[in-house]
Design a protein around this motif. Structure first.
Motif, PDB file in Angstrom:
ATOM      1  N   ASP A  12     -48.314  23.112  33.123  1.00  0.00           N
ATOM      2  CA  ASP A  12     -49.601  22.562  32.667  1.00  0.00           C
ATOM      3  C   ASP A  12     -49.557  22.276  31.171  1.00  0.00           C
ATOM      4  O   ASP A  12     -48.654  22.742  30.465  1.00  0.00           O
ATOM      5  CB  ASP A  12     -50.727  23.571  32.916  1.00  0.00           C
ATOM      6  CG  ASP A  12     -50.629  24.744  31.970  1.00  0.00           C
ATOM      7  OD1 ASP A  12     -49.764  25.616  32.220  1.00  0.00           O
ATOM      8  OD2 ASP A  12     -51.343  24.771  30.947  1.00  0.00           O
ATOM      9  N   SER A  14     -52.302  22.933  28.127  1.00  0.00           N
ATOM     10  CA  SER A  14     -53.576  23.552  27.752  1.00  0.00           C
ATOM     11  C   SER A  14     -53.843  23.237  26.288  1.00  0.00           C
ATOM     12  O   SER A  14     -52.984  23.475  25.432  1.00  0.00           O
ATOM     13  CB  SER A  14     -53.502  25.071  27.939  1.00  0.00           C
ATOM     14  OG  SER A  14     -53.396  25.387  29.308  1.00  0.00           O
ATOM     15  N   CYS A  19     -49.414  27.915  25.154  1.00  0.00           N
ATOM     16  CA  CYS A  19     -48.682  28.366  26.337  1.00  0.00           C
ATOM     17  C   CYS A  19     -48.069  27.140  26.996  1.00  0.00           C
ATOM     18  O   CYS A  19     -48.295  26.009  26.541  1.00  0.00           O
ATOM     19  CB  CYS A  19     -49.583  29.114  27.327  1.00  0.00           C
ATOM     20  SG  CYS A  19     -50.820  28.093  28.123  1.00  0.00           S
ATOM     21  N   SER A  20     -47.320  27.346  28.010  1.00  0.00           N
ATOM     22  CA  SER A  20     -46.668  26.281  28.795  1.00  0.00           C
ATOM     23  C   SER A  20     -46.185  25.117  27.925  1.00  0.00           C
ATOM     24  O   SER A  20     -45.429  25.329  26.991  1.00  0.00           O
ATOM     25  CB  SER A  20     -47.552  25.857  29.964  1.00  0.00           C
ATOM     26  OG  SER A  20     -48.894  25.903  29.635  1.00  0.00           O
ATOM     27  N   LEU A  43     -55.798  21.508  30.940  1.00  0.00           N
ATOM     28  CA  LEU A  43     -56.870  22.492  30.764  1.00  0.00           C
ATOM     29  C   LEU A  43     -57.398  22.391  29.330  1.00  0.00           C
ATOM     30  O   LEU A  43     -56.636  22.093  28.400  1.00  0.00           O
ATOM     31  CB  LEU A  43     -56.361  23.917  30.983  1.00  0.00           C
ATOM     32  CG  LEU A  43     -55.957  24.308  32.414  1.00  0.00           C
ATOM     33  CD1 LEU A  43     -54.489  23.963  32.672  1.00  0.00           C
ATOM     34  CD2 LEU A  43     -56.167  25.809  32.630  1.00  0.00           C
ATOM     35  N   HIS A  46     -56.233  27.776  28.055  1.00  0.00           N
ATOM     36  CA  HIS A  46     -55.594  28.461  29.182  1.00  0.00           C
ATOM     37  C   HIS A  46     -56.582  29.386  29.904  1.00  0.00           C
ATOM     38  O   HIS A  46     -57.696  29.634  29.405  1.00  0.00           O
ATOM     39  CB  HIS A  46     -54.307  29.174  28.750  1.00  0.00           C
ATOM     40  CG  HIS A  46     -54.509  30.311  27.794  1.00  0.00           C
ATOM     41  ND1 HIS A  46     -55.214  31.434  28.096  1.00  0.00           N
ATOM     42  CD2 HIS A  46     -54.072  30.471  26.522  1.00  0.00           C
ATOM     43  CE1 HIS A  46     -55.199  32.260  27.068  1.00  0.00           C
ATOM     44  NE2 HIS A  46     -54.523  31.687  26.086  1.00  0.00           N
ATOM     45  N   THR A  47     -56.163  29.892  31.047  1.00  0.00           N
ATOM     46  CA  THR A  47     -57.093  30.608  31.944  1.00  0.00           C
ATOM     47  C   THR A  47     -57.615  31.915  31.339  1.00  0.00           C
ATOM     48  O   THR A  47     -58.647  32.421  31.765  1.00  0.00           O
ATOM     49  CB  THR A  47     -56.429  30.918  33.295  1.00  0.00           C
ATOM     50  OG1 THR A  47     -55.256  31.717  33.052  1.00  0.00           O
ATOM     51  CG2 THR A  47     -56.017  29.650  34.020  1.00  0.00           C
ATOM     52  N   GLY A  48     -56.931  32.426  30.324  1.00  0.00           N
ATOM     53  CA  GLY A  48     -57.383  33.655  29.670  1.00  0.00           C
ATOM     54  C   GLY A  48     -58.701  33.476  28.940  1.00  0.00           C
ATOM     55  O   GLY A  48     -59.364  34.460  28.590  1.00  0.00           O
ATOM     56  N   PHE A  82     -46.336  26.973  35.525  1.00  0.00           N
ATOM     57  CA  PHE A  82     -47.722  27.119  36.006  1.00  0.00           C
ATOM     58  C   PHE A  82     -48.088  25.963  36.947  1.00  0.00           C
ATOM     59  O   PHE A  82     -48.011  24.795  36.579  1.00  0.00           O
ATOM     60  CB  PHE A  82     -48.675  27.109  34.803  1.00  0.00           C
ATOM     61  CG  PHE A  82     -50.135  27.246  35.160  1.00  0.00           C
ATOM     62  CD1 PHE A  82     -50.762  28.487  35.133  1.00  0.00           C
ATOM     63  CD2 PHE A  82     -50.885  26.130  35.510  1.00  0.00           C
ATOM     64  CE1 PHE A  82     -52.112  28.613  35.457  1.00  0.00           C
ATOM     65  CE2 PHE A  82     -52.239  26.248  35.840  1.00  0.00           C
ATOM     66  CZ  PHE A  82     -52.848  27.491  35.804  1.00  0.00           C
ATOM     67  N   VAL A 109     -44.670  31.660  37.508  1.00  0.00           N
ATOM     68  CA  VAL A 109     -45.906  32.033  36.807  1.00  0.00           C
ATOM     69  C   VAL A 109     -47.004  32.339  37.828  1.00  0.00           C
ATOM     70  O   VAL A 109     -47.339  31.483  38.656  1.00  0.00           O
ATOM     71  CB  VAL A 109     -46.357  30.854  35.897  1.00  0.00           C
ATOM     72  CG1 VAL A 109     -47.730  31.127  35.291  1.00  0.00           C
ATOM     73  CG2 VAL A 109     -45.323  30.579  34.805  1.00  0.00           C
ATOM     74  N   TYR A 117     -53.386  35.431  37.763  1.00  0.00           N
ATOM     75  CA  TYR A 117     -54.242  34.586  36.927  1.00  0.00           C
ATOM     76  C   TYR A 117     -55.398  34.041  37.760  1.00  0.00           C
ATOM     77  O   TYR A 117     -55.287  33.889  38.988  1.00  0.00           O
ATOM     78  CB  TYR A 117     -53.444  33.417  36.326  1.00  0.00           C
ATOM     79  CG  TYR A 117     -52.365  33.859  35.353  1.00  0.00           C
ATOM     80  CD1 TYR A 117     -52.648  34.772  34.345  1.00  0.00           C
ATOM     81  CD2 TYR A 117     -51.062  33.372  35.451  1.00  0.00           C
ATOM     82  CE1 TYR A 117     -51.661  35.188  33.454  1.00  0.00           C
ATOM     83  CE2 TYR A 117     -50.072  33.771  34.571  1.00  0.00           C
ATOM     84  CZ  TYR A 117     -50.372  34.684  33.571  1.00  0.00           C
ATOM     85  OH  TYR A 117     -49.403  35.097  32.710  1.00  0.00           O
ATOM     86  N   GLY A 216     -48.555  32.971  26.538  1.00  0.00           N
ATOM     87  CA  GLY A 216     -47.431  32.061  26.325  1.00  0.00           C
ATOM     88  C   GLY A 216     -46.120  32.741  25.965  1.00  0.00           C
ATOM     89  O   GLY A 216     -45.103  32.058  25.785  1.00  0.00           O
TER      90      GLY A 216
END
Ligand code: PXL
Length: 285
Positions: A12, A14, A19-20, A43, A46-48, A82, A109, A117, A216
């Motif tokens: 992905d 983000s 990350c990624s 995104l 990120h999902t966090g 991801f 991931v 996640y 990340g």
């Protein structure tokens, strides 16, 4: 033909929270490797971050592969991370099958700290084994290793014999090389452990303790490891290179006190990857 290797990177992107792809592209570029990204999702963060917005790019993947086939582009490595839907497992399998000579790296991931996640369904986690089955190299963290093996997430450090058994059982699922990051060991604090099935060799690198875990970090580790292997590193040297660079970025970030969600502050340190490094921090597991 030029001397620059090409990595097809299926991850992905983000916008906020390194990350990624926002880690993988600069890291591999600094190592002299071209990244050709196939974004699995876009995104806002990120999902966090919890209230992120996400656009799933599942439908983009098959026509992008068709285009590359038409172009006749060759890749030295296909590297997945991801994923946004379980249909993307099928698309990744198509990418891997389309480039049989490429090094196949699967970063499975799925989660961290014992938890999946937010966007990872049970179905997506269970289908990750299908990618692991076709990979040459896999780089799970301890959470992902536990999910793949159907083990409970360990709450106590592993004995070396258990760590070896995890590595061997993961390799039995397909890959020749298995590297587990963030693995607490009875005899060595937090460690990165690796196994090459072809030579039955086990390796360990002890990580310096820092009381923070940044988003990340796994992407940074796996991308430096992949870059090292593509450049001709042995497994322990590539593990050492990836651990040392990630540790440097973790300590730099920790010194500034930024939130874990911002990810690793590595921008000022990319030149580390271009210089000669003495790498002798590995031992047998
Ligand atoms: O670093 C793993 C990762 C990659 N991509 C996204 C994530 C995470 C971990 O939280 O949320 C979008």
């Amino acid at each position: 033909m030029n001397g620059i290797k090409k990595v097809l990177a299926i991850h992905d992107i983000s916008g906020i929270g390194r990350c990624s792809l926002t880690v993988i592209i600069p890291v591999l570029s600094a190592m002299g490797i071209q990244v050709c990204p196939i974004p699995t999702a876009v995104l806002s963060a990120h999902t966090g971050y919890g209230d992120f917005v996400m656009r799933d790019l599942t439908d983009f993947m098959p026509p992008a592969l068709d285009h590359y086939k038409k172009l006749g582009t060759k890749f030295d490595c296909v590297y997945s991370g991801f994923l946004a839907s379980d249909a993307q497992i099928d698309h990744c399998l198509d990418f891997f099958a389309s480039y049989p000579d490429a090094l196949k790296v699967v970063d499975p991931v799925m989660g961290d700290d014992g938890k999946a996640y937010a966007t990872y369904t049970k179905e997506l986690c269970s289908r990750m084994s299908e990618l692991v089955a076709v990979a040459d190299i896999i780089t799970p963290n301890l959470t992902e290793a536990a999910i793949l093996l159907g083990e409970e997430y360990p709450t106590a450090p592993l004995r070396n014999s258990d760590a070896k058994s995890w590595l061997v059982r993961l390799a039995e699922k397909g890959a020749n090389i298995v590297v587990i990051t963030s693995c607490p060991l009875v005899d060595g604090g937090m460690s990165t452990i690796g196994y090459d099935k072809r030579t039955s060799s086990f390796w360990k690198i002890k990580n310096d303790y820092v009381p923070m875990s940044y988003s990340g970090s796994g992407d940074m580790f796996a991308s430096v490891l992949t870059g090292g292997i593509l450049k001709g590193d042995s497994l322990p040297i590539a593990m050492n290179r990836a651990t040392s660079f990630t540790e440097l970025a973790v300590k730099n970030t920790y010194s500034y006190g930024t939130p874990w969600t911002d990810g690793l502050m590595f921008e000022d340190q990319l030149t580390w990857l271009t210089g000669y490094q003495e790498l002798s921090g590995f031992t047998d597991l």
